[in-house]
Scaffold this active site. Sequence first.
Site, PDB file in Angstrom:
ATOM      1  N   GLU A 101       0.826  -1.203   0.000  1.00  0.00           N
ATOM      2  CA  GLU A 101       0.000   0.000   0.000  1.00  0.00           C
ATOM      3  C   GLU A 101       0.865   1.260   0.000  1.00  0.00           C
ATOM      4  OE1 GLU A 101      -4.130  -1.151   2.156  1.00  0.00           O
ATOM      5  OE2 GLU A 101      -2.334  -1.475   3.376  1.00  0.00           O
TER       6      GLU A 101
ATOM      7  N   GLU B 253      -4.064  -9.378   3.115  1.00  0.00           N
ATOM      8  CA  GLU B 253      -4.869  -9.175   4.319  1.00  0.00           C
ATOM      9  C   GLU B 253      -6.016 -10.165   4.465  1.00  0.00           C
ATOM     10  OE1 GLU B 253      -2.898  -5.162   3.653  1.00  0.00           O
ATOM     11  OE2 GLU B 253      -3.684  -6.801   2.426  1.00  0.00           O
TER      12      GLU B 253
END
Length: 267
Positions: free
Chosen positions: A121, A141
């Site tokens: 990210e 995730e």
Amino acid sequence: MLDALGCVRYDKRGHVAHITLDRPQALNAMNLRMHAELAEVWDDFESDDDIWVGVLTGAGERSFSVGQDLKELVRRIDDGTATSTFGSRDQPGWPRLTERFSMVKPLIARVNGYALGGGFELALACDIVIAAEHAEFGLTEARLGLVAGAGGVFRLTRQAPFRIAMGHLLTGRRMTAARAYELGLVNEVVPADALDDCLEHWLRDVLSCAPLSLRAAKEAATVSATLPLDRAFATRYASEERRMRSRDALEGPRAFVEKRLPKWTGT
């Protein structure tokens, strides 16, 4: 204070700021202290007008960052303080890089290994990404019962083909540096021992440009990304208002006519 940082190294060399995630023993996993330190770094990076470009990387040769520190997360789960969702408001380090939407200085991600979860990210939030051949990228995730809440869900679906992005989001699959390059997520992939030379090449090219032009281009590109073309042209951009009235806007054409290199001042 910036001189008391323990999880981040912050070095200014000329007009370049080097930001290094410095927990190599934990593959540069991001704990709450690192996030708090990074907030100070980004504040200084944005406010120091003598800094024109930033380089974000991870310490060591194995990892850019593997994202959230899961050992710390488990402790927070046990303490009942671990609930989170999209964004970092009310958490240490807010606003984190992934939410500094008005940052106009260019950022280069130097990815030297794993860029997983929050590490990926961070790379997605940078403007230029260079990677070593052994680098791996992934939003993993979902395999942990989590969500890519630092913008991965939003940025990956904008920066890669939607169906490809969904394939990664819904499986947690990783991608190689070569695959990330194919998808346009990485600007250049080189052998690990050539990564620093590659970085210097990019820095040289970036620094050859007027710093205010870079900020104007970045702000206009990001702000207008979802605008119709006519509105993009009609929108006023603060960085462009500053550039068009700057000394550098006069220096560039004059230097070209005089057949010399421009002397940028950032004013």
